[in-house]
Design an enzyme around this catalytic site. Structure first.
Site, PDB file in Angstrom:
ATOM      1  CB  THR A 111     121.274  64.102  86.438  1.00 14.81           C
ATOM      2  OG1 THR A 111     121.002  65.123  85.482  1.00 14.81           O
ATOM      3  CG2 THR A 111     121.267  64.692  87.829  1.00 14.81           C
ATOM      4  CG  HIS A 145     115.372  61.952  86.996  1.00 16.46           C
ATOM      5  ND1 HIS A 145     116.629  61.766  87.505  1.00 16.46           N
ATOM      6  CD2 HIS A 145     115.533  62.534  85.808  1.00 16.46           C
ATOM      7  CE1 HIS A 145     117.531  62.246  86.654  1.00 16.46           C
ATOM      8  NE2 HIS A 145     116.892  62.698  85.625  1.00 16.46           N
ATOM      9  CD  GLU A 146     116.256  59.602  81.919  1.00 18.06           C
ATOM     10  OE1 GLU A 146     116.437  58.548  81.293  1.00 18.06           O
ATOM     11  OE2 GLU A 146     116.936  60.632  81.741  1.00 18.06           O
ATOM     12  CB  ILE A 149     115.374  74.699  76.955  1.00 19.29           C
ATOM     13  CG1 ILE A 149     115.262  75.537  75.682  1.00 19.29           C
ATOM     14  CG2 ILE A 149     114.277  73.616  77.009  1.00 19.29           C
ATOM     15  CD1 ILE A 149     113.900  76.114  75.410  1.00 19.29           C
ATOM     16  N   GLY A 167     121.934  72.343  76.998  1.00 20.00           N
ATOM     17  CA  GLY A 167     123.158  71.783  77.582  1.00 20.00           C
ATOM     18  C   GLY A 167     123.686  72.683  78.696  1.00 20.00           C
ATOM     19  CG  HIS A 209     126.977  64.792  86.541  1.00 20.55           C
ATOM     20  ND1 HIS A 209     128.258  65.148  86.207  1.00 20.55           N
ATOM     21  CD2 HIS A 209     126.236  65.061  85.443  1.00 20.55           C
ATOM     22  CE1 HIS A 209     128.301  65.622  84.983  1.00 20.55           C
ATOM     23  NE2 HIS A 209     127.074  65.571  84.474  1.00 20.55           N
ATOM     24  CB  CYS A 253     108.190  75.899  90.331  1.00 22.82           C
ATOM     25  SG  CYS A 253     107.875  75.895  92.098  1.00 22.82           S
ATOM     26  NE  ARG A 288     127.421  60.444  73.288  1.00 25.27           N
ATOM     27  CZ  ARG A 288     127.502  61.145  74.406  1.00 25.27           C
ATOM     28  NH1 ARG A 288     128.044  62.366  74.373  1.00 25.27           N
ATOM     29  NH2 ARG A 288     127.060  60.659  75.543  1.00 25.27           N
ATOM     30  CB  ILE A 298     118.710  65.472  75.337  1.00 26.34           C
ATOM     31  CG1 ILE A 298     118.384  64.771  76.668  1.00 26.34           C
ATOM     32  CG2 ILE A 298     117.663  66.537  75.037  1.00 26.34           C
ATOM     33  CD1 ILE A 298     118.390  65.685  77.873  1.00 26.34           C
ATOM     34  CB  CYS A 346     119.314  61.067  83.782  1.00 27.66           C
ATOM     35  SG  CYS A 346     119.580  62.801  83.360  1.00 27.66           S
TER      36      CYS A 346
END
Lengths: 351, 351, 351, 351
Positions: free
Chosen positions: B44, B67-68, B291, B267, B47, B111, B204, B179, B42
């Site tokens: 992230t 996490h993917e 989102i 984003g 980063h 949450c 892209r 995404i 990702c």
């Protein structure tokens, strides 16, 4: 020759307004002529009086002002069936085109070709006003005249409050001008739980309490965001109703909003507002809504229903009344910060 | 003594990552241990690799990233009934508390006490990963492994696209990272009409066309807002899907949005964004949505249904594969702007 | 003297229709006269031809039938600005009053004073037809004439499918007449996952497969409810689109619906339908929607967008064409159960 | 040996109930033991007492009844963090599985594997009751005990009223049992305009007026549909809240509903109900909703907010109180038609 009537008009590109004698408007087959019983002054009218930058770009003198009013049908065009002379009415003063993309989608309030009566064409600060029949709203005679005169801003409040869930929701109203004050009453009538209000003007804060706000805060004197967090168990409010147009208030409102909350923006900022989109919108999963005008005519139907059922007590807003001739008094009072509404009577103040 | 496994970890507060041998996680009665078949990198993770300011504030080394992913259930806690060893699974890596205001309202994705596996605790860049049973998603064996490895970002795209009406809507996707690219495919699969995409990176843009965008624009080379207005009869797009986090793109996106339209923001801007709220939100009667993550688990149910029905062609995104050991290659390619996804294989690349 | 034209009319209170020569309609200032290029026969036209009980109560002969059509503007009233002679158009044939409660609420499709062109006043089975300008729909020239001729029933299908969530949803279409068949194509175009269809007529079942249904069932030959339960892991379908009006199909549809699902009812039963409200609606927490006409004009905007973007393949429905004079052929074929649509050409069949 | 407590139980498959001494429930790590302060009798309890056909199919004696209650936490399992001993609580007695399709979609109230405490396992007509921690609702101490004891049916009312728009809506409540009566209060608190109520029992009609209904009708004595049409200008009501389960009332309710209105059905008919789907649902474009239980936990959050804000006056419902031992008195009064609720006190009536 057409009969004459008094009208309060912008007659030249400069500060101020003037009373003039003009012809009573001629109406077409689908128009209605209304004799104005009471009208009310909007913040927009103050801007036009003062001839600010926005007014200079939008207003084409000469034009009669006034877009908040009620009256009695004087004459109806030959194709008009919805109302007849003698009916007590108000009107939606935003006139939509009927054929643009938004009109086709049932979003006439954001029509691409919107014209406003009292801004783009002659309005209701006059003995009589011409209105297209589609925009006329028949009022139950049980609705008091003073309420009939402020349905335009009350409709803004109803539109904003009912743009999402409100029953059982905590609410923050930022800015307690007339529409903010009305929003407090509408939110309470529709089942909101705690209603917070922020306002720097002490008179308006007092009025907010009279309108039913549960917690009224002066953001110049205390940390409103912290206080609201404390009162909501650290969660923030479910709903922000932004009525100030003030950058600081907008930013504070967003910080006070809970994750997953709704921010409905009606107040008009005069310049770009820097927003912390990451923390205040994206990570919060917030919903932000721009609110303009009144939904045509869903907002009107609900507003009239609330009024007929006696659910809205707006009495604290009323008190000041002037004949149309004394308009300078009224504008001066509002410019000096009077909270609440002033009613103008083009055909004389009833006893 | 617990058996050992390889894991890609942040081991100190500095740039870079390291492969280490760690214990296979012990699981509790409501946990599931998954053997990772494929994982994906990702933004992230980039980063965190680079140890930027956000990472410095959030990451507490040592921690295994990732996490993917998808994999096969190796072991299930004694109280787990929803899956059993051998099941093909992925997981929602955002773990919610279950009792905060948002969790109680069905908004678990925001949450107040959210923890992320692969960020706040050990993740899936390892031979095995421990997941709470509630967060496990059983996958139909018909779903290809490469799709299973990217359900986290695909879920972001599905969440964003389906956050409002999409069938028959014109759409603008600003920013064609992974995404954004996936959003193009999702929007087309769900009946959008014209899909516009803006992106400054040429590779892209080429990818955006392969994903199904109808009109792909380089906002550095032409006036995208004007072009979109022209292609929509002056109206603007019905839906803005903001995937760039770039201030200029966000502002352009809002200008290209039609009155009454929806702007869904995913984003992440790095600082405050000045917005022309009056013209771009309020007078437009626009709806703006933040989102974050994936709705738990509504987004997953719809995403799986779309995949099972074969409605999403994401093939252009795939191609690059590396064993986990060769992570430096993968991170380097992504840092140099490779469009699409790179799959990592902690347990070896299948033939 | 007004010029004459051919028209297919109900001229007396009895079975059958007749071709007559009538005057070309005179138009008022807000009307449009359209030269009909192609028209299509609705099931309602069959009822009127057969002079069933409903027809006897509703139709006041003489009247020209026809409410599915497209054509070219021949003449526009002086106040009409939205279209001009030469424009390719279709029309919403339900004419609303504009001032009843429903019209005021943006629900014009269920106007209390609705009149239907081709039922309550002269319709489109004629060389020319008169339409109020507000009801005219301008069509992109890229839309084929055969599609233009069936927008009325296609609009029913779009209205039904898009009355709730559809992307990623399993769908059951009960009844594969023309609108049921179109619904299959619309649902697939808008991202539905598995689409089930039930139909007792073998020709229509074949057509349902050509339209894209994933599982086509003959409820007279197998237990459709059980089969659907099996294919959905025991859960049932997310969405029921009821297109048959048949009591048994309606009851089956409800049983096949999952708890929390949506049932959208368009088919017209001829008598009361006993419903197991407890098990099929209340304990299921189901949502049931009555669907009538097309939303004005939200449905049209989306339908045109889907067509322009090429998302709907309706080719299997077409094939049969007749000049208007040969109407008896067309009605006979439809009465004998022909699936798909028959196009009629009042001004001659184009080569 | 576990300490004993009193419990009101169904001990054999026959009419009647019995007080027994049973063990205080042992709790697991995620359970909570609550000492019951007050409980209330549901219509379902009357059915079980009477041992009707439904009871015979569902109830497996022996089981302790009671699913409406409030109390104080006596003991909390070791993994419970949301509440602690001494907290004032009530509970959602519908226990969902967490992993079925509906649970995954946020529709836990219609979970496929729902179990009900007080029906399928031991309930609250006892000194203590065991509840899973996820289902415990912490109550503000400001909420009176009598309100705490009826949150289950009040939640039914809140769920029904807030299942769609209510502010400014005209409402018909058919059936004035406890939930119907509560719905009147909730609708008024949430801004409904005129609330109509129909009920054949004179005592309940009197109670409906005390709860705030504007127009209370006896459908056995007058034509309620005609009267409602008259009072709504011929339009019908915006919202039907069906609380009777009676076929005639359901049919009348549908006839009284306006085109485009909402019918929310909670009352449980004992057999199939013939509906005029064409005129009452399809041509009306009506929305019909099955309502079951309470949304978990959205309904609870709103209900608690309304109560905390003092928006609901339910005082007319209260009055009758009995110690649990005197249950026969209470059941006899309810069977003879007493309107309102009876509170039972397993641990003694407080002074």
């Amino acid at each position: 020759m057409a009969p004459a009537m008094k009208a309060l008009r912008k007659i030249k590109a400069a500060k101020g307004l003037a009373m003039e004698s003009v012809s009573v408007p001629a109406i077409g087959p689908t128009d209605v002529l209304v004799r104005v019983k009471a009208a009310s002054i909007c913040g927009t009218d103050l801007h036009i009086y003062g001839w600010d930058r926005w007014s200079q770009g939008r207003i084409k003198p000469p034009v009669t002002l006034g877009h908040e009013f009620c009256g009695v049908v004087e004459r109806a065009g030959e194709e008009v069936t919805a109302v007849k002379p003698g009916d007590f009415v108000s009107a939606e003063m935003h006139v939509n085109c009927g054929h643009c993309h938004q009109c086709r989608l049932g979003q006439a309030h954001i029509c691409q070709n919107l014209r406003i009566i009292g801004i783009d064409q002659d309005g209701a600060f006059a003995e009589c006003v011409k209105i297209p029949a589609s925009n006329i709203i028949r009022l139950d005679p049980a609705i008091p005249e003073r309420y009939g005169a402020i349905l335009d801003p009350l409709g803004n409040a109803v539109h904003t409050v009912l743009a999402g869930e409100i029953a059982g929701q905590t609410v923050l109203v930022t800015g307690c001008g007339p529409i903010g004050l009305m929003s407090i009453a509408v939110a309470k009538a529709c089942g909101s739980s705690t209603v917070f209000a922020t306002e720097t003007n002490a008179q308006r804060r007092a009025m907010a309490e009279r309108m039913g706000a549960d917690v009224v805060l002066n953001p110049a004197a205390e940390d409103a965001v912290k206080r609201i967090a404390g009162e909501t168990g650290g969660t923030g409010v479910d709903v922000l109703l932004e009525m100030s147009g003030n950058s600081h208030a907008i930013q504070q409102g967003f910080r006070a909003l809970r994750a997953g909350g709704r921010a409905s923006l009606l107040g008009i900022p005069t310049e770009s507002v820097p927003l912390d989109l990451v923390n205040d919108v994206i990570f919060k999963g917030a919903t932000v809504q721009g609110i303009y005008g009144r939904r045509m005519y869903d907002t009107w139907v609900k507003m009239i229903a609330l009024l007929k059922a006696g659910r809205l007590n707006l009495e604290p807003l009323f008190g000041e009344r002037e004949p149309l001739d004394k308009f300078e008094n009224a504008f001066a009072k509002l410019q000096s910060g009077l909270p609440g509404k002033i009613l103008l009577y083009p055909n004389g103040i009833p006893r």
